[in-house]
Write a protein that holds these residues in place. Structure first.
Motif, PDB file in Angstrom:
ATOM      1  N   VAL A   5      -0.290   7.953   0.458  1.00  0.00           N
ATOM      2  CA  VAL A   5       0.972   7.750  -0.256  1.00  0.00           C
ATOM      3  C   VAL A   5       0.794   6.509  -1.133  1.00  0.00           C
ATOM      4  O   VAL A   5       0.322   5.475  -0.660  1.00  0.00           O
ATOM      5  N   SER A   8       5.086   1.091  -2.608  1.00  0.00           N
ATOM      6  CA  SER A   8       5.336   0.037  -1.616  1.00  0.00           C
ATOM      7  C   SER A   8       6.809  -0.196  -1.343  1.00  0.00           C
ATOM      8  O   SER A   8       7.196  -1.245  -0.849  1.00  0.00           O
ATOM      9  N   GLU A  12       8.737   4.993  -0.388  1.00  0.00           N
ATOM     10  CA  GLU A  12       7.413   5.323   0.144  1.00  0.00           C
ATOM     11  C   GLU A  12       7.395   5.222   1.671  1.00  0.00           C
ATOM     12  O   GLU A  12       6.682   5.973   2.335  1.00  0.00           O
ATOM     13  N   HIS A  13       8.208   4.300   2.218  1.00  0.00           N
ATOM     14  CA  HIS A  13       8.288   4.231   3.681  1.00  0.00           C
ATOM     15  C   HIS A  13       8.870   5.547   4.216  1.00  0.00           C
ATOM     16  O   HIS A  13       8.349   6.135   5.169  1.00  0.00           O
ATOM     17  N   ALA A  16       6.231   8.299   3.882  1.00  0.00           N
ATOM     18  CA  ALA A  16       5.155   8.175   4.876  1.00  0.00           C
ATOM     19  C   ALA A  16       5.672   8.542   6.270  1.00  0.00           C
ATOM     20  O   ALA A  16       4.986   9.207   7.054  1.00  0.00           O
ATOM     21  N   CYS A  30      -1.344   4.296   3.049  1.00  0.00           N
ATOM     22  CA  CYS A  30      -0.413   3.951   1.986  1.00  0.00           C
ATOM     23  C   CYS A  30      -0.997   2.788   1.180  1.00  0.00           C
ATOM     24  O   CYS A  30      -1.496   1.814   1.737  1.00  0.00           O
ATOM     25  N   GLY A  33       1.596  -0.196   0.166  1.00  0.00           N
ATOM     26  CA  GLY A  33       2.436  -0.210   1.355  1.00  0.00           C
ATOM     27  C   GLY A  33       3.175  -1.525   1.538  1.00  0.00           C
ATOM     28  O   GLY A  33       3.202  -2.370   0.637  1.00  0.00           O
ATOM     29  N   ILE A  37       5.873  -0.031   6.470  1.00  0.00           N
ATOM     30  CA  ILE A  37       5.050   1.178   6.321  1.00  0.00           C
ATOM     31  C   ILE A  37       3.830   1.081   7.231  1.00  0.00           C
ATOM     32  O   ILE A  37       3.338   2.086   7.750  1.00  0.00           O
ATOM     33  N   ALA A  41       1.612   4.078   8.815  1.00  0.00           N
ATOM     34  CA  ALA A  41       0.450   4.432   8.010  1.00  0.00           C
ATOM     35  C   ALA A  41      -0.501   3.243   7.955  1.00  0.00           C
ATOM     36  O   ALA A  41      -0.089   2.107   8.191  1.00  0.00           O
ATOM     37  N   CYS A  43      -2.101   0.706   5.834  1.00  0.00           N
ATOM     38  CA  CYS A  43      -1.892   0.202   4.475  1.00  0.00           C
ATOM     39  C   CYS A  43      -3.201  -0.338   3.917  1.00  0.00           C
ATOM     40  O   CYS A  43      -3.948  -1.018   4.607  1.00  0.00           O
TER      41      CYS A  43
END
Ligand code: AMP
Ligand code: GLY
Length: 438
Positions: A5, A8, A12-13, A16, A30, A33, A37, A41, A43
């Motif tokens: 992904v 940031s 995106e959170h 994800a 990510c 990120g 996140i 994920a 980052c």
């Protein structure tokens, strides 16, 4: 599958978070990120617009699908580059991303294909279209206020001025065309009629042939309660938006979404990804305010907790031009419960804001049922012994506190209960998110 992904923010959170729940997802990365996140994920420190860096990473880590969050990366052609490298990617190519990157392109397309939108006139520094800055001044004087002045290009959400007076409109033109506050992005400006009504955000997945709508949502763009004060990136959202009745929804899909996607196709432009129409529900029917070529923020935070379908499956289908699979299976399935997202912002936002403040209360909120906190601007730090971790603020919008409820009232009350447990120095938030839906 291995998913990357890009981005940031809170959007995106949420992406994800939802992708990580897919039965198809083995690993989520990510780039770059943020602190929150990092809980869902891995980052990686690569900027969202560093296309060569992202390509390298996707190759090296054998990423199966890259999901592009922000418009900036789409506008510079990240999808074209990934496709050239034979890497699967979710999002529109550069030519389709112009729908957001150039408001002139979007308005001219809408005019050509009868998409209902505000009447407009275009002016450019070199004197093309309706003329140069002087012509724009004369036009404003003749047509009067209110009117809306828009920079053609991407201006981080600040390129729109809803002017209540002729002077305000002329000032906006001056700052864009002469003082060049947005640089090249405002060499060309649009002056359009001011529309009145409630706003709604309608997002759809599309592969150019099929359209699969997401649930409706409403954003709260102004900084203060009752839509007062400066525009922000969005201070909260809820889904669904009850003002968008079933018949209005159908009309928006037919007249705004379908005509736009079909119009693009006739221009030889294929659109794959998510398309977001900002719509004004006027007394003369819904009219398109703008298009975004990506998920909305914070709309996504309020929409995805309601989505029962597998987001990753839909994204794969859209990116492969096989959305008819999703249509055949009956479209997307939604939790009927409304969802509310309240954004907690840093002191000073949307102006210059503070950073590095410790955030308290997240542990307690994480135990609450049907509440999720999406992080927009946070940073995770560990102490020297790596024994304790804490979250620090690291952006203007810091958290999107999100809650489901059986009714919109319950969703609002539960979300604000959660917000009440969180604090950091300077934290502020709107207290009326969702009120319009009651
Ligand atoms: P945008 O940056 O294009 O998302 O526009 C920001 C906001 O400006 C929209 O969400 C609307 O609130 C407002 N806006 C844009 N165009 C118009 C219009 N023609 N009439 C009234 N408000 C508008
Ligand atoms: N919520 C507005 C946007 O994403 O542009």
């Amino acid at each position: 599958m291995r998913i990357l992904v890009i981005g940031s923010g809170g959007r995106e959170h949420a992406l994800a978070w939802k992708i990580a729940q897919s039965k198809l997802a083995d690993k989520v990365f990510c780039a770059p990120g943020n602190g929150g996140i990092a809980q869902q994920a891995e980052c990686v420190d690569i900027k969202a617009d560093d296309i060569p860096g992202l390509l390298d990473f996707a190759r090296k880590e054998r990423v199966d699908l890259t999901v592009v969050g922000p418009e900036g990366s789409l506008a510079i052609g990240i999808v074209d580059e990934f496709q050239k490298a034979k890497l699967r990617v979710f999002g529109p190519k550069r030519d389709a991303a112009r729908l957001e990157a150039s408001k002139v392109f979007a308005k001219e397309l809408m005019a050509k294909y009868s998409v209902p939108t505000a009447d407009f006139k275009i002016f450019s520094a070199e004197g093309g279209y309706g003329g140069d800055m002087d012509a724009a001044y004369k036009y404003i004087e003749k047509r009067g206020a209110p009117c809306v002045v828009k920079a053609d290009g991407l201006a981080a959400g600040k390129g729109v001025v809803v002017a209540k007076t002729v002077d305000e409109a002329k000032q906006a033109v001056l700052s864009m065309m002469e003082q060049r506050i947005f640089g090249d992005a405002a060499d060309t400006v649009i002056i359009e009629d001011c529309l009145e009504g409630q706003e709604a955000s309608i997002l759809v997945f599309t592969d150019s042939r099929e359209v699969v709508p997401l649930a409706s949502a409403q954003d709260h763009k102004r900084i203060f309660d009752n839509d007062q004060g400066l525009n922000t990136g969005g201070m909260g959202a809820y889904s669904p938006a009850p003002v968008v009745t079933a018949s209005l929804f159908k009309e928006i899909i037919e007249k705004i979404i379908n005509r736009t996607i079909n119009g693009l196709a006739r221009e030889g432009i294929e659109y794959r990804g998510v398309l977001y129409a900002g719509v004004m529900l006027t007394k003369d029917g819904p009219k398109a305010l703008e298009f975004n070529v990506r998920f909305g923020d914070p709309e996504t935070e309020a929409i995805l907790p309601r989505m029962r379908s597998d987001l990753l499956e839909v994204m794969l289908a859209a990116s492969e031009g096989k959305l008819n699979r999703v249509v055949k299976s009956g479209g997307l399935i939604w939790d009927a419960r409304p969802c509310v997202c309240v954004v907690c912002a840093s002191g000073g936002y949307p102006g210059e804001y503070q950073k590095g403040k410790e955030i308290f209360g997240l542990d307690e909120v994480s135990k609450m049922k049907d509440i999720v906190v999406f992080h927009s601007g946070t940073k995770l730090t560990t102490n020297d012994q790596r024994l304790t971790t804490k979250f620090l603020t690291n952006g203007g919008r810091v958290l999107g506190v999100t809650g489901l409820g059986n009714t919109i009232k319950e969703a609002i009350d539960r979300t604000y209960q959660a917000v009440g447990k969180i604090n950091f120095e300077g934290m502020h938030f709107r207290r009326d998110i969702g009120k319009k839906a009651i």
